[in-house]
Design a protein around this motif. Structure first.
Motif, PDB file in Angstrom:
ATOM      1  N   VAL A   1     -18.623   5.172   8.989  1.00  0.00           N
ATOM      2  CA  VAL A   1     -17.362   5.655   9.547  1.00  0.00           C
ATOM      3  C   VAL A   1     -16.220   4.703   9.225  1.00  0.00           C
ATOM      4  N   THR A   2     -15.090   5.284   8.884  1.00  0.00           N
ATOM      5  CA  THR A   2     -13.847   4.512   8.771  1.00  0.00           C
ATOM      6  C   THR A   2     -13.001   4.784  10.014  1.00  0.00           C
ATOM      7  N   PHE A   3     -12.360   3.754  10.520  1.00  0.00           N
ATOM      8  CA  PHE A   3     -11.526   3.886  11.727  1.00  0.00           C
ATOM      9  C   PHE A   3     -10.104   3.441  11.402  1.00  0.00           C
ATOM     10  N   VAL A   4      -9.133   4.190  11.858  1.00  0.00           N
ATOM     11  CA  VAL A   4      -7.740   3.756  11.725  1.00  0.00           C
ATOM     12  C   VAL A   4      -7.036   3.966  13.062  1.00  0.00           C
ATOM     13  N   GLU A   5      -6.321   2.944  13.509  1.00  0.00           N
ATOM     14  CA  GLU A   5      -5.534   3.072  14.738  1.00  0.00           C
ATOM     15  C   GLU A   5      -4.145   2.506  14.500  1.00  0.00           C
ATOM     16  N   GLU A   6      -3.165   3.183  15.113  1.00  0.00           N
ATOM     17  CA  GLU A   6      -1.802   2.663  15.020  1.00  0.00           C
ATOM     18  C   GLU A   6      -1.597   1.652  16.148  1.00  0.00           C
ATOM     19  N   ARG A   7      -1.087   0.487  15.821  1.00  0.00           N
ATOM     20  CA  ARG A   7      -0.863  -0.532  16.849  1.00  0.00           C
ATOM     21  C   ARG A   7       0.607  -0.535  17.285  1.00  0.00           C
ATOM     22  N   PRO A   8       0.893  -0.948  18.522  1.00  0.00           N
ATOM     23  CA  PRO A   8       2.269  -0.863  19.030  1.00  0.00           C
ATOM     24  C   PRO A   8       3.281  -1.643  18.182  1.00  0.00           C
ATOM     25  N   ASN A   9       2.827  -2.694  17.499  1.00  0.00           N
ATOM     26  CA  ASN A   9       3.757  -3.508  16.693  1.00  0.00           C
ATOM     27  C   ASN A   9       4.006  -2.910  15.297  1.00  0.00           C
TER      28      ASN A   9
ATOM     29  N   LEU B   1       0.795  -1.225   0.000  1.00  0.00           N
ATOM     30  CA  LEU B   1       0.000   0.000   0.000  1.00  0.00           C
ATOM     31  C   LEU B   1       0.828   1.276   0.000  1.00  0.00           C
ATOM     32  N   LYS B   2       2.151   1.127   0.058  1.00  0.00           N
ATOM     33  CA  LYS B   2       3.067   2.296   0.049  1.00  0.00           C
ATOM     34  C   LYS B   2       2.683   3.323   1.111  1.00  0.00           C
ATOM     35  N   THR B   3       2.408   2.809   2.321  1.00  0.00           N
ATOM     36  CA  THR B   3       1.983   3.728   3.378  1.00  0.00           C
ATOM     37  C   THR B   3       2.479   3.246   4.732  1.00  0.00           C
ATOM     38  N   ASN B   4       2.060   3.956   5.777  1.00  0.00           N
ATOM     39  CA  ASN B   4       2.434   3.577   7.149  1.00  0.00           C
ATOM     40  C   ASN B   4       1.295   4.009   8.081  1.00  0.00           C
ATOM     41  N   PRO B   5       1.235   3.465   9.301  1.00  0.00           N
ATOM     42  CA  PRO B   5       0.094   3.739  10.181  1.00  0.00           C
ATOM     43  C   PRO B   5      -0.080   5.220  10.495  1.00  0.00           C
ATOM     44  N   ALA B   6       1.007   5.924  10.781  1.00  0.00           N
ATOM     45  CA  ALA B   6       0.874   7.331  11.201  1.00  0.00           C
ATOM     46  C   ALA B   6       0.227   8.170  10.101  1.00  0.00           C
ATOM     47  N   ASP B   7       0.646   7.956   8.868  1.00  0.00           N
ATOM     48  CA  ASP B   7       0.062   8.730   7.765  1.00  0.00           C
ATOM     49  C   ASP B   7      -1.415   8.385   7.562  1.00  0.00           C
ATOM     50  N   LEU B   8      -1.744   7.104   7.720  1.00  0.00           N
ATOM     51  CA  LEU B   8      -3.158   6.701   7.573  1.00  0.00           C
ATOM     52  C   LEU B   8      -4.017   7.347   8.659  1.00  0.00           C
ATOM     53  N   VAL B   9      -3.500   7.354   9.896  1.00  0.00           N
ATOM     54  CA  VAL B   9      -4.236   7.962  11.007  1.00  0.00           C
ATOM     55  C   VAL B   9      -4.434   9.457  10.747  1.00  0.00           C
ATOM     56  N   GLU B  10      -3.398  10.104  10.246  1.00  0.00           N
ATOM     57  CA  GLU B  10      -3.479  11.547   9.980  1.00  0.00           C
ATOM     58  C   GLU B  10      -4.526  11.851   8.890  1.00  0.00           C
TER      59      GLU B  10
END
Ligand code: ADP
Length: 422
Positions: free
Chosen positions: A324-332, A268-277
């Motif tokens: 609603v769409t939800f995105v959360e960054e997980r510790p792993n 997906l060429k992405t990362n959790p922080a950018d998705l959350v933002e």
């Protein structure tokens, strides 16, 4: 192909002339002509009147008798929408535990490719966990009373006669079951929101027919309170609405996935922080700023493609687009991603589901109504839809983070002529 030659040529020519010269109207073709012939008469009149060719509209393979009696009056032909395939979509639900190819009908270039990328990410992440609640189809007739006292007496009467109302609903269809009745009083106006389960059917017609019997044969004669409209817009059908968002209508869909960091970056060429933002600033703040109740990127795109392909009522995309769409960054380093669609009317039988291409699409999805297990087929359909919406949402959200949206549309959504522009 549809072109069975009209058998009564002189009659057909006369009728075309009558239509062109407006001696008769489009719905007044004599009933001794077949539905096929009637459609040809209308097309020829329109072709002559507007000096256009309707050759593509006349190329269809569905049963015109059925389509013109059940789906579309004044039939003249077909609108062709391209169908693409996405998947396999890995679905992990209570009904489906499988990878399924999903047909989507669309004219939006890049939608299929993007959703397909979401499917690849779901597969790499172990599949989409989905859950569907059959919350039931609602219809809310609106009544007029003389004031507070009559409104209170009326509501009390409804509550005391729920069993009779339930029996009356059952008598209209063996597939229809009254689930609940919720009155809502607005001074001299009372809405009565009936909620039904409708087996494998989307249920809007079935609910309407049942409400008509309940109102006409029981409520009005017993209470003397007049029903102003069988649908009081508190149902709510084909309008975005808070009551549907909160209480649900049709099917309520949930889908989720936890995507490992490696799949996020590779597929997906992405990362959790950018998705959350993007989720926070676009889907939440953007929707608040716009006064929108669709806290998502594009549920409507996948819904529309799925609805056209499988014969759903297309106007219900309006209802389905809230959610609603939800995105959360997980510790792993993974991203938890999920979608919630509170109101998706859906059917595996009835409506447009029996038409030729639509019924092929349902077979492709493995959706087959079993008379002994009403409601199972539509739950399969709903679970597959939930996972596909998740795939589409995931891919588009990722495209925003990698600034890939415009380039994908330039590459995939434009023909050669447009692609050379600019
Ligand atoms: P809707 O009520 O969804 O708008 P229709 O008016 O076409 O759609 O009604 C669906 C029809 O399908 C009804 O006549 C119902 O009796 C019939 N039917 C047959 N099998 C089933 C089933 N398994 N579940 C629900 N309805 C069914």
């Amino acid at each position: 192909m549809s072109q069975s030659a009209p058998t009564h040529n002189s009659t057909v020519d006369d009728l075309v002339r009558d239509l062109v010269e407006r001696r008769i109207r489009m719905h007044q073709i004599p009933s001794d002509l077949s539905a096929e012939e009637a459609a040809e008469v209308r097309r020829r009149a329109l072709e002559e009147q507007a000096s256009v060719s309707l050759d593509h509209m006349r190329r269809y393979s569905f049963d015109v008798d059925v389509a013109s009696s059940r789906n579309c009056e004044n039939l003249i032909g077909v609108a062709q929408v391209p169908i693409g395939i996405v998947g396999p979509v890995p679905v992990r639900g209570d009904t489906v535990e499988d990878e399924v190819y999903v047909p989507l009908a669309t004219t939006e270039g890049a939608l299929i490719a993007s959703t397909n990328r979401g499917c690849a990410a779901l597969r790499a992440a172990g599949g989409a966990r989905v859950y569907v609640e059959d919350v039931g189809m609602t219809r809310a007739p609106v009544f007029r009373t003389s004031g507070i006292d009559e409104s209170r007496r009326f509501v009390a009467w409804i509550e005391e006669h729920e069993d009779e109302i339930r029996d009356l609903a059952r008598a209209t269809s063996r597939f229809l079951e009254l689930v609940s009745i919720r009155p809502f009083v607005f001074s001299t106006t009372v809405f009565v929101r009936f909620r039904f389960q409708s087996g494998d059917a989307m249920g809007m017609n079935m609910a309407t027919i049942a409400c008509d019997r309940i109102v006409t044969n029981l409520i009005e004669p017993s209470t003397g309170v007049h029903c102003t409209a069988l649908s009081g817009n508190y149902c709510v059908d084909k309008k975005p609405a808070a009551v549907n968002f909160q209480e649900g209508r049709g099917k309520r869909l949930f889908a989720e996935v936890e995507i490992p960091a490696e799949v996020l970056s590779r597929t997906l060429k992405t990362n959790p922080a950018d998705l959350v933002e993007v989720q926070y600033r676009k889907n939440l703040l953007g929707s608040i700023a716009a006064g929108s109740s669709g806290f998502n990127a594009h549920f409507a795109n996948v819904l529309a493609g799925f609805f056209i392909a499988t014969g759903q009522d297309l106007a219900h995309v309006v209802d389905g687009s809230t959610g609603v769409t939800f995105v959360e960054e997980r510790p792993n380093g993974a991203a938890y991603f999920s979608v919630f669609l509170p109101t998706v009317p859906l059917g595996a039988i009835g409506g447009g589901t029996g038409l030729a291409t639509q019924s092929e699409a349902l077979k492709l999805l493995g959706v087959a109504v079993d008379p002994d297990r009403p409601g199972q087929a539509v739950m399969r359909l709903a679970e597959i839809l939930a996972a596909t919406v998740l795939a589409g949402e995931l891919s588009l959200m990722a495209a925003f983070t990698s600034r890939d949206l415009a380039s994908a549309h330039e590459r995939l959504g434009r023909g050669p002529a447009d692609a050379t522009e600019g």
